[in-house]
Design a protein around this motif. Structure first.
Motif, PDB file in Angstrom:
ATOM      1  N   TYR C 117       0.826  -1.207   0.000  1.00 32.25           N
ATOM      2  CA  TYR C 117       0.000   0.000   0.000  1.00 32.25           C
ATOM      3  C   TYR C 117       0.859   1.256   0.000  1.00 32.25           C
ATOM      4  CZ  TYR C 117      -4.581  -1.894  -0.104  1.00 32.25           C
ATOM      5  OH  TYR C 117      -5.713  -2.474  -0.553  1.00 32.25           O
ATOM      6  N   ALA C 118       2.015   1.162   0.644  1.00 31.53           N
ATOM      7  CA  ALA C 118       2.916   2.314   0.600  1.00 31.53           C
ATOM      8  C   ALA C 118       3.349   2.581  -0.829  1.00 31.53           C
ATOM      9  CB  ALA C 118       4.140   2.042   1.481  1.00 31.53           C
ATOM     10  N   TYR C 119       3.677   1.487  -1.580  1.00 36.34           N
ATOM     11  CA  TYR C 119       4.077   1.660  -2.968  1.00 36.34           C
ATOM     12  C   TYR C 119       2.942   2.258  -3.787  1.00 36.34           C
ATOM     13  CZ  TYR C 119       8.153  -1.319  -2.141  1.00 36.34           C
ATOM     14  OH  TYR C 119       9.328  -1.843  -1.689  1.00 36.34           O
ATOM     15  N   LEU C 120       1.729   1.739  -3.532  1.00 32.76           N
ATOM     16  CA  LEU C 120       0.588   2.277  -4.280  1.00 32.76           C
ATOM     17  C   LEU C 120       0.462   3.779  -4.048  1.00 32.76           C
ATOM     18  CD1 LEU C 120      -2.433  -0.179  -4.072  1.00 32.76           C
ATOM     19  CD2 LEU C 120      -0.881   0.216  -5.952  1.00 32.76           C
ATOM     20  N   SER C 121       0.617   4.191  -2.764  1.00 34.67           N
ATOM     21  CA  SER C 121       0.511   5.617  -2.465  1.00 34.67           C
ATOM     22  C   SER C 121       1.608   6.393  -3.174  1.00 34.67           C
ATOM     23  CB  SER C 121       0.624   5.857  -0.965  1.00 34.67           C
ATOM     24  OG  SER C 121      -0.507   5.399  -0.319  1.00 34.67           O
ATOM     25  N   LEU C 122       2.811   5.823  -3.146  1.00 33.41           N
ATOM     26  CA  LEU C 122       3.933   6.487  -3.815  1.00 33.41           C
ATOM     27  C   LEU C 122       3.627   6.673  -5.289  1.00 33.41           C
ATOM     28  CD1 LEU C 122       6.882   7.477  -3.765  1.00 33.41           C
ATOM     29  CD2 LEU C 122       7.567   5.180  -4.335  1.00 33.41           C
ATOM     30  N   PHE C 123       3.091   5.599  -5.891  1.00 35.58           N
ATOM     31  CA  PHE C 123       2.780   5.691  -7.309  1.00 35.58           C
ATOM     32  C   PHE C 123       1.723   6.756  -7.568  1.00 35.58           C
ATOM     33  CE2 PHE C 123      -0.112   4.739 -10.694  1.00 35.58           C
ATOM     34  CZ  PHE C 123       0.747   4.834 -11.762  1.00 35.58           C
ATOM     35  N   THR C 124       0.655   6.714  -6.773  1.00 36.14           N
ATOM     36  CA  THR C 124      -0.429   7.675  -6.992  1.00 36.14           C
ATOM     37  C   THR C 124       0.092   9.100  -6.876  1.00 36.14           C
ATOM     38  OG1 THR C 124      -1.812   6.075  -5.895  1.00 36.14           O
ATOM     39  CG2 THR C 124      -2.760   8.222  -6.319  1.00 36.14           C
ATOM     40  N   VAL C 146       7.547   7.874 -11.013  1.00 34.72           N
ATOM     41  CA  VAL C 146       6.601   6.881 -11.516  1.00 34.72           C
ATOM     42  C   VAL C 146       7.358   5.637 -11.943  1.00 34.72           C
ATOM     43  CG1 VAL C 146       5.163   6.371 -13.490  1.00 34.72           C
ATOM     44  CG2 VAL C 146       4.727   8.390 -12.167  1.00 34.72           C
ATOM     45  N   GLY C 147       8.487   5.871 -12.638  1.00 32.71           N
ATOM     46  CA  GLY C 147       9.296   4.733 -13.057  1.00 32.71           C
ATOM     47  C   GLY C 147       9.740   3.897 -11.869  1.00 32.71           C
ATOM     48  N   VAL C 148      10.175   4.586 -10.813  1.00 32.54           N
ATOM     49  CA  VAL C 148      10.647   3.868  -9.635  1.00 32.54           C
ATOM     50  C   VAL C 148       9.528   3.051  -9.010  1.00 32.54           C
ATOM     51  CG1 VAL C 148      11.466   4.145  -7.280  1.00 32.54           C
ATOM     52  CG2 VAL C 148      12.477   5.486  -9.094  1.00 32.54           C
ATOM     53  N   SER C 149       8.379   3.697  -8.834  1.00 33.86           N
ATOM     54  CA  SER C 149       7.316   2.954  -8.155  1.00 33.86           C
ATOM     55  C   SER C 149       6.834   1.816  -9.037  1.00 33.86           C
ATOM     56  CB  SER C 149       6.170   3.881  -7.750  1.00 33.86           C
ATOM     57  OG  SER C 149       5.943   4.834  -8.726  1.00 33.86           O
ATOM     58  N   SER C 150       6.850   2.029 -10.359  1.00 36.16           N
ATOM     59  CA  SER C 150       6.488   0.935 -11.259  1.00 36.16           C
ATOM     60  C   SER C 150       7.460  -0.225 -11.087  1.00 36.16           C
ATOM     61  CB  SER C 150       6.504   1.454 -12.683  1.00 36.16           C
ATOM     62  OG  SER C 150       6.680   0.405 -13.572  1.00 36.16           O
ATOM     63  N   TYR C 151       8.751   0.116 -11.008  1.00 34.67           N
ATOM     64  CA  TYR C 151       9.770  -0.918 -10.794  1.00 34.67           C
ATOM     65  C   TYR C 151       9.504  -1.676  -9.501  1.00 34.67           C
ATOM     66  CZ  TYR C 151      14.310  -2.643  -9.216  1.00 34.67           C
ATOM     67  OH  TYR C 151      15.317  -3.409  -8.728  1.00 34.67           O
ATOM     68  N   MET C 168      13.329  -5.193 -13.593  1.00 37.47           N
ATOM     69  CA  MET C 168      14.549  -4.599 -14.132  1.00 37.47           C
ATOM     70  C   MET C 168      14.386  -4.238 -15.593  1.00 37.47           C
ATOM     71  SD  MET C 168      18.007  -6.179 -12.703  1.00 37.47           S
ATOM     72  CE  MET C 168      17.447  -7.748 -12.173  1.00 37.47           C
ATOM     73  N   LYS C 169      13.710  -5.146 -16.330  1.00 35.11           N
ATOM     74  CA  LYS C 169      13.553  -4.907 -17.760  1.00 35.11           C
ATOM     75  C   LYS C 169      12.766  -3.617 -17.980  1.00 35.11           C
ATOM     76  CE  LYS C 169      12.103  -7.241 -21.974  1.00 35.11           C
ATOM     77  NZ  LYS C 169      11.591  -8.474 -22.519  1.00 35.11           N
ATOM     78  N   ALA C 170      11.658  -3.502 -17.229  1.00 36.17           N
ATOM     79  CA  ALA C 170      10.828  -2.302 -17.367  1.00 36.17           C
ATOM     80  C   ALA C 170      11.659  -1.069 -17.075  1.00 36.17           C
ATOM     81  CB  ALA C 170       9.653  -2.383 -16.400  1.00 36.17           C
ATOM     82  N   PHE C 171      12.451  -1.155 -16.016  1.00 34.45           N
ATOM     83  CA  PHE C 171      13.219   0.014 -15.614  1.00 34.45           C
ATOM     84  C   PHE C 171      14.235   0.398 -16.684  1.00 34.45           C
ATOM     85  CE2 PHE C 171      15.959   2.365 -12.597  1.00 34.45           C
ATOM     86  CZ  PHE C 171      14.984   3.209 -12.118  1.00 34.45           C
ATOM     87  N   GLU C 243       4.121  -9.619 -14.648  1.00 34.90           N
ATOM     88  CA  GLU C 243       4.539 -10.449 -13.521  1.00 34.90           C
ATOM     89  C   GLU C 243       4.131  -9.841 -12.186  1.00 34.90           C
ATOM     90  OE1 GLU C 243       5.678 -13.301 -13.433  1.00 34.90           O
ATOM     91  OE2 GLU C 243       6.139 -13.632 -15.554  1.00 34.90           O
ATOM     92  N   GLY C 244       3.846  -8.549 -12.176  1.00 33.38           N
ATOM     93  CA  GLY C 244       3.439  -7.897 -10.933  1.00 33.38           C
ATOM     94  C   GLY C 244       2.047  -8.336 -10.533  1.00 33.38           C
ATOM     95  N   PRO C 245       1.615  -7.951  -9.339  1.00 29.38           N
ATOM     96  CA  PRO C 245       0.250  -8.252  -8.913  1.00 29.38           C
ATOM     97  C   PRO C 245      -0.754  -7.661  -9.903  1.00 29.38           C
ATOM     98  CG  PRO C 245       1.529  -7.343  -7.100  1.00 29.38           C
ATOM     99  CD  PRO C 245       2.356  -7.226  -8.316  1.00 29.38           C
ATOM    100  N   THR C 246      -1.854  -8.370 -10.134  1.00 26.58           N
ATOM    101  CA  THR C 246      -2.790  -7.937 -11.173  1.00 26.58           C
ATOM    102  C   THR C 246      -3.390  -6.555 -10.923  1.00 26.58           C
ATOM    103  OG1 THR C 246      -3.279 -10.222 -11.561  1.00 26.58           O
ATOM    104  CG2 THR C 246      -4.781  -8.639 -12.505  1.00 26.58           C
ATOM    105  N   PRO C 247      -3.758  -6.198  -9.696  1.00 29.18           N
ATOM    106  CA  PRO C 247      -4.259  -4.833  -9.501  1.00 29.18           C
ATOM    107  C   PRO C 247      -3.241  -3.792  -9.927  1.00 29.18           C
ATOM    108  CG  PRO C 247      -4.504  -6.109  -7.487  1.00 29.18           C
ATOM    109  CD  PRO C 247      -3.797  -6.970  -8.454  1.00 29.18           C
ATOM    110  N   VAL C 248      -1.969  -4.123  -9.735  1.00 27.83           N
ATOM    111  CA  VAL C 248      -0.930  -3.196 -10.186  1.00 27.83           C
ATOM    112  C   VAL C 248      -0.968  -3.056 -11.692  1.00 27.83           C
ATOM    113  CG1 VAL C 248       1.542  -2.923 -10.392  1.00 27.83           C
ATOM    114  CG2 VAL C 248       0.550  -3.561  -8.221  1.00 27.83           C
ATOM    115  N   SER C 249      -1.139  -4.208 -12.365  1.00 27.18           N
ATOM    116  CA  SER C 249      -1.240  -4.140 -13.816  1.00 27.18           C
ATOM    117  C   SER C 249      -2.399  -3.252 -14.219  1.00 27.18           C
ATOM    118  CB  SER C 249      -1.453  -5.534 -14.397  1.00 27.18           C
ATOM    119  OG  SER C 249      -0.444  -6.387 -13.931  1.00 27.18           O
ATOM    120  N   ALA C 250      -3.494  -3.396 -13.475  1.00 31.12           N
ATOM    121  CA  ALA C 250      -4.670  -2.589 -13.808  1.00 31.12           C
ATOM    122  C   ALA C 250      -4.359  -1.118 -13.626  1.00 31.12           C
ATOM    123  CB  ALA C 250      -5.845  -2.994 -12.917  1.00 31.12           C
TER     124      ALA C 250
END
Lengths: 210, 122, 642, 340
Positions: C117-124, C146-151, C168-171, C243-250
């Motif tokens: 949830y901390a990551y989600l907040s960071l991303f938002t 955004v890139g970092v939190s996506s990573y 890593m690939k995404a980053f 590969e990430g959690p599906t809600p993250v993909s969403a």
């Protein structure tokens, strides 16, 4: 007395009275042997300084001076005295070895300071008093705009000082939770050991004890 | 002003006027005297708390100079007052840490005599 | 409008990030409540901002404060809230909120729940930062965040090697794009001395910037967008990011982060519009990406990968819209896509959560066991396919019309064909996964908990109605979003008819093959074996990259390594040998001559030191006296010089 | 009305003064001295009444009658007490620090008198409406702490010293929430002047906007004046009578007086800051002010007979971990609301 208004004489009286108190109690602060009393005179000096600030139309600063110096720092000093002294501690000697040298140096300092001040010209006080309505507002605006960065730095400094003071002054209970008597005893032993330990660097033991 | 003045000059009205009419320089003299008293206190006292108090006196002297100068150079500038606020804050921080150190030293040495705190040499 | 509102919208996720990271464990729901609460308020405030701007578009905020002052240059921080940003604020906070709530169910029992949830907040927070920035510099900062939190989120389950690798690939792939972006920003900054959008737009429109700088700048910005929005050729990270959690993909890889690139291009469209060649590039890259990834999606069997390729394809659409100058259409499609794609991902997540597999061949007949999920999934699919009156229909239609009216006939046919493919692959997925025979796993499928279905239903409703605001007379219209005129508010019946027909065809073909099985899919596969193979393996792009980029790099590194081993090490060893010889000789010399000198020096120093150390008494006051004497000396000198 | 009458008197004296040709400054000085005397009388009278009221209220809380013997319903009791105190022998302990010991009871009175200068007793009934009023009040009330330390130290008695240190650490700790709770009011009023704050409450009392601030103020003020449940410094069972253990006779009376005067003053400040000061319909303004102050005083008395005493650690915990955070929240929310 030509050219002197009554107001001027009165303000001169007030000024000389207040500065007399400031200077007199400052002298007492550094000369009295009883440390508690000299702390009280320190507070008196601060208080009279606040009075000087009022004669300079700086009521806000005067209030802050009383609030912080008298209400906080002064009380802190009194506390520290209470924690480190007992009232009947014999006051053997209140001055250092280098008493005469120090007195001489600071007297010379004062002499030259006064010589230099005689050369400094400051404009006389402008007639219009400070706009008393806006001084608090003005200082506030100044602190939050132009001096914002120093302001932040000072707040960080205060927090740091607070934490540092707590860390320094707190009792060392972290050492395995031994009861204070045991800790004191151990500490005393530690100190004895350190004191009696030879220097170890091959240099002769010299004037450690004067 | 301290220079060579005939002792009888003191009775001259201009000089009396100059002494009585309070100018910023008067405040500077007071501040200078208090500062030197503080300096002397730092140098001659044995008690650590007394030294701390003397330092506070010196800071106080600086505050007087700043406020007097600020008043002399016009009521609309608040730089001097802001500086004084900073000085007071720093003095408070200094007092906190200083007293904490003194307490720690006291606990360690059972005394706060500055003369005895001389183990920090060579 | 009060600038506190948008700042608060941004500040709340910042706050909840801080709280969740530091003391989140102590809050209800292990810290999730903080993020959700903050987002609810943010969302409401966003709606307020959106409404206020809708009512009175002149209340745009454009504020700056100087952050760094280098004398000649200053770097500002600022916010720019116009309708354009307001739409994004609402979309981001809403989708993020849905994902936050949905994750309560999906991530339940995870070891690092609070961290998640901390990551989600960071991303938002970073995404909102991108949206409200009023200059390129600040935007770039949040872009990187955004890139970092996506990573962090892709690699959230970093114990699994694929997840860590995908992160890593995404980053790394995004960094390639960001490099271009940085070049673009800096070239514009060097030429103009400002990062601010307003100033840059003004200067570029007035022709005050040389065309070379504009080309480099626009190309650079576009390159950054290509990386983040997964366009050709930098799209390869997005499918792996599944590969990430599906809600993250969403949240990240469908609705918001990948849209950042589109948002960036749309935002800076005034700069792009001054260089038509670059616009042309943008349009073609977008169109080809749309087609290309749609073809891949046709042959995939992993449910999330299908959606990932579909996302790339839709992003291609948006980029294409930007390329033909229809920024508003792009943003419109971005919003609707955010809703229905987030919905599709959440639906897929629900299915995965229940079946523990990603492979659609192991699904089948899910409809009977997971009615809610299946229904909302179909709604999302219809919207994605562009079936009227679902939202996707309107937004996609806008883009088609824009393309047609801009005169790009080829691109138009590409788009139409892609629309057909889109309808086909998504309904292929539906017919395989939700209808037909029940597979082993499907028989035990259970509907997901309410906490997961409710956000999906909310998104489903939005997927249906979000498009209606484009119907003339129904909604306020997207006519003037961000100052871009949507110049064809009239309805282009022929384009609409074409797209409808194509969609019907797509659905029909999918139905014929996968539901009625008029034609066996295996036989189609065999008939067009080379093509099928090609599509199934994603045009071998990963392999091509591997061969042409990764392998050469590795080879070169090996070469350098060998060089290192043989020549450098040899030299070092030789030097070492020589050193040893020399030292031996020197040792002799040392003992005799140098030691004598050193001892002599030491003796001198010690004798001298004994004399001098008496000054250091350890008494503070004596030091003070010495210092004062020094100052006094200065004062006296000053006095006599004065 | 009253203020008008006073002002017209002052005007006529002033005119006469100017006619005599004496500089006005002297009149100002005389006026200041007179005002000081008046304020001192007000304090003494208020405290006499307060002691009586406290004993009566306490009696009735405990289903007793309270003092009944001296005068009608014991009305003359405070006067009898005062006479008794004055007559007592004035003892200074042999090993005490004589000067500090003697000065402390006078120093404790300085803040009391200084604070009264800025209290608006009624419409225009204020000695000097400083524009830094509240700051001034908190600044000078710090002097009281010094007096307590002086008394505790100079007595040369460990109970006194402990009592003084407890008392001071308590007052210093609770000063923070006290000031922070009042800052909310300052933000709302936009001024620190007491008159200005009363003026700002013309429409609505600040207790409506600042209920949390008021509650924090109430607790912190109770602790500031060392009343139950925060009366640790005088906890008889633990440290006899705190810092004034060694005091007797007149000096004790001074401490006693200052204590009650302080209670009265915090009530007046509370009434001014949160209850709209002297404003009210129909009745003359000083009466309204008295009524509101009386209500505050009654709450403090009520506390005394309702709550048990805190333990030292509970006291500190309550101050630092409950009141202070809430005071910060209150301040933050107020500031945010005012900005938006």
């Amino acid at each position: 007395m030509t050219g002197l208004e009554t107001e001027e004489i009165l303000s001169a009286i007030v000024f000389y009275l207040l500065s007399g108190v400031v200077v007199g109690s400052s002298i007492l602060v550094i000369t009295l042997r009883n440390i508690f009393r000299s702390a009280l005179f320190l507070l008196l000096a601060f208080f009279a300084t606040a009075g000087l600030f009022i004669t300079l139309d700086a009521e806000f600063i005067a209030a802050v001076q009383v609030l912080i110096y008298v209400g906080a720092i002064g009380v802190l000093i009194l506390f520290a005295i209470m924690l480190t002294r007992r009232i009947q501690d014999p006051v053997a000697k209140s001055t250092t070895r280098s008493f005469i040298l120090g007195a001489f140096v600071s007297a010379a300092f004062l002499f030259f300071l006064i010589l230099i001040l005689g050369k400094i010209y400051l404009p006389p006080f402008p007639e219009t008093g400070a706009d008393t309505e806006g001084i608090t507002k003005g200082i506030g605006r100044m602190l939050l705009t132009y001096y914002l960065l120093p302001f932040e730095v000072v707040s960080v400094l205060l927090v740091g000082a607070l934490i540092g003071a707590v860390v320094i002054a707190r009792k060392e209970e972290a050492r395995g939770g031994e009861p204070p008597e045991v800790a004191l005893e151990r500490e005393r032993k530690d100190r004895e050991i350190t004191d009696s330990k030879p220097d170890g660097n091959g240099l002769e033991q010299n004037d450690r004890k004067h | 002003m301290i220079g060579s003045i005939n002792i009888l000059d003191i009775l001259k009205p201009e000089l009396i006027c100059a002494i009585v009419r309070v100018t910023p320089t008067h405040y500077l003299y007071v501040a200078g005297i208090v500062f030197c008293i503080g300096l002397m206190g730092v140098m001659i006292r044995r008690n650590a708390i007394a030294i701390l108090m003397s330092i506070e006196l010196m800071l106080n002297a600086v505050n007087i100079v700043l406020i007097a100068g600020g008043r002399a150079y016009g009521p609309k500038t608040y730089d001097a007052s802001s500086f004084v606020i900073f000085i007071i804050a720093v003095a408070a921080a200094e007092a906190i840490v200083g007293l904490a150190l003194i307490l720690a030293a006291y606990r360690h040495m059972k005394d706060i005599n500055i003369d005895d705190m001389s183990i920090m040499k060579w | 409008m009060n600038p506190v509102l948008p700042v608060l919208i941004f500040a709340l996720p910042v706050l909840s990030f801080g709280i969740t990271v530091l003391i989140g464990r102590y809050f209800p729901l292990k810290g999730a409540s903080v993020g959700i609460l903050g987002l609810v308020v943010s969302f409401i405030l966003s709606c307020v901002v959106f409404y206020q701007l809708q009512v009175d578009p002149t209340r745009t905020i454009d504020l700056s404060v100087t952050w760094l002052d280098f004398g000649e240059y200053t770097i500002d921080l600022g916010i720019l809230i116009d309708r354009f940003a307001a739409v994004m604020l609402v979309v981001v906070t809403l989708v993020s909120l849905c994902v936050h709530i949905y994750s309560l169910g999906y991530m339940k029992g995870d070891r690092r729940f609070t961290t998640y949830y901390a990551y989600l907040s960071l991303f938002t927070m970073s995404m909102l930062g991108i949206v409200i920035s009023n200059n390129l510099f600040q935007l770039f900062v949040f872009w990187e965040l955004v890139g970092v939190s996506s990573y962090l989120l892709i690699g959230f389950w970093f114990e699994r090697k694929p997840a860590a690798m995908a992160g890593m690939k995404a980053f790394v792939v995004c960094r390639i794009g960001d490099f271009g972006f940085l070049i673009g920003i800096l070239s514009l900054f060097v030429a103009t001395g400002t990062f601010s959008f307003g100033a840059l737009f003004g200067l570029s429109q007035a022709g005050a910037i040389s065309s070379a700088v504009l080309v480099v700048g626009a190309l650079g910005i576009f390159f950054g967008a290509v990386g983040k929005s997964a366009q050709l050729p930098l799209y390869v990270w997005l499918p792996d990011a599944m590969e990430g959690p599906t809600p993250v993909s969403a949240l990240i890889h469908a609705a918001t982060m990948v849209a950042a690139g589109v948002y960036l291009v749309a935002r800076t469209l005034p700069i792009f519009s001054t260089v038509p060649q670059i616009m042309e590039v943008v349009a073609w890259v977008g169109g080809l990406t749309a087609l290309f990834s749609a073809t891949i999606a046709v042959a995939q069997v992993d449910i999330k990968r299908i959606l990932a390729y579909s996302t790339i394809s839709q992003l291609g659409y948006m980029m294409l819209a930007c390329g033909v100058g229809a920024g508003a259409s792009a943003i419109f499609h971005l919003s609707t896509h955010a809703f229905f794609k987030a919905l599709l991902f959440l639906g897929a997540g629900s299915v995965i959560h229940s079946l523990h597999t990603n492979d659609i061949r192991e699904m089948g007949g899910l409809f009977s066991n997971m009615k809610t999920t299946a229904t909302v999934f179909i709604i999302g699919a219809l919207s994605l396919a562009g079936f009227p009156p679902f939202s996707g229909f309107f937004s996609k239609d806008e883009i088609m019309v824009s393309v047609l009216e801009s005169g790009h006939v080829w691109l138009y046919w590409i788009v139409v064909f892609t629309a057909f493919l889109t309808a086909f692959y998504i309904f292929r997925l539906i017919f395989i996964a939700f209808f037909g025979e029940q597979s082993e796993r499907s028989k035990h499928a259970e509907e997901s908990p309410k906490v997961m279905t409710v956000p999906m239903v909310v998104l489903a409703v939005l997927s249906v109605v979000a498009g209606w605001i484009a119907i003339p007379g129904v909604g306020p219209g997207f006519a003037e979003i961000g100052g871009f005129e949507l110049h064809h508010l009239h309805i282009n019946w022929s384009a609409m008819g074409t797209s409808f027909l194509v969609v019907l065809m797509g659905i029909g073909v999918a139905w014929a093959i996968y539901s009625r099985r008029f034609v066996e899919s295996r036989s189609i596969y065999n008939t067009f074996k080379p093509i099928s193979k090609l599509l199934e393996n994603k045009w071998y792009v990963d392999e091509i990259y591997n061969f042409f980029i990764v392998q050469p790099v590795i080879f070169f590194s090996r070469l350098l390594f060998a060089f290192d081993m043989v020549i450098v090490d040899g030299a070092v060893n030789l030097a070492g040998w020589l050193g040893v010889r020399l030292s031996k000789f020197e040792g002799e010399f040392d003992l005799a001559v140098v030691d004598g000198a050193v001892n002599g020096t030491a003796w001198t120093a010690r004798t001298f030191g004994r004399a001098v150390r008496r000054i250091q008494t350890g008494l503070i006051q004596e030091y003070v006296i010495v210092a004062s004497v020094a100052i006094l000396a200065l004062i006296i000198i000053g006095y006599y010089l004065m | 009305m009253i203020a008008g009458w006073i002002n017209s008197c002052y005007e006529s004296i002033r005119n006469w003064w100017v006619a005599c040709g004496i500089p006005l400054v002297w009149l100002d000085i005389i006026r200041a001295i007179l005002l000081g005397i008046v304020l001192a009388i007000i304090v003494v009278v208020a405290v006499l009444i307060l002691t009586y009221v406290e004993r009566k209220v306490a009696g009735h809380f405990q289903s007793r009658m309270g003092p009944m013997r001296v005068g009608w319903h014991g009305l003359l009791q405070p006067i009898a007490d005062a006479i008794k105190l004055i007559q007592k022998e004035d003892i200074v302990p042999e090993k005490a620090d004589y000067w500090v010991f003697t000065l402390a009871p006078f120093v404790v009175f300085v803040p009391v008198m200084m604070v009264l200068v800025v209290i608006p007793f009624g419409d225009h009934l204020i000695v000097q409406d400083l524009n830094i009023g509240i700051l001034y009040i908190f600044a000078v009330s710090g002097i009281g702490v010094v007096a307590i330390l002086m008394g505790g130290w100079a007595s040369n008695n460990k109970w006194s010293l402990l009592g003084a240190m407890r008392s001071v650490s308590q007052m210093v700790s609770y000063e923070l929430p006290l000031i922070l709770s009042v800052l909310g009011v300052v933000i709302l009023a936009g001024t620190m002047s007491m008159g200005g704050i009363v003026e700002a409450q013309r429409k609505m009392w600040f207790i409506v906007y600042q209920p949390l601030g008021f509650i924090i103020y109430l607790f912190a003020a109770t602790a500031e004046v060392n009343r139950v449940p925060f009366d640790l410094p005088e906890a008889e069972q633990e440290i006899v009578a705190g810092y004034n253990t060694e005091y007797s006779g007149m000096k004790f009376a001074m401490f006693y007086l200052a204590e009650y005067a302080n209670m009265f003053i915090v009530s007046m400040i509370g009434a001014t800051l949160f209850l709209g000061g002297w404003q009210g319909p129909l009745l003359p303004s000083p009466v309204w002010f008295l009524i509101k102050t009386g209500a505050m005083v009654f709450i403090l008395l009520w506390f005394r007979w309702t709550f048990p005493r805190f333990r030292v650690d509970q006291l500190m915990d309550f101050g630092w971990k409950v009141l202070l955070p809430f005071a910060f929240i209150n301040l933050l929310v107020t500031a945010l609301v005012v900005i938006i």
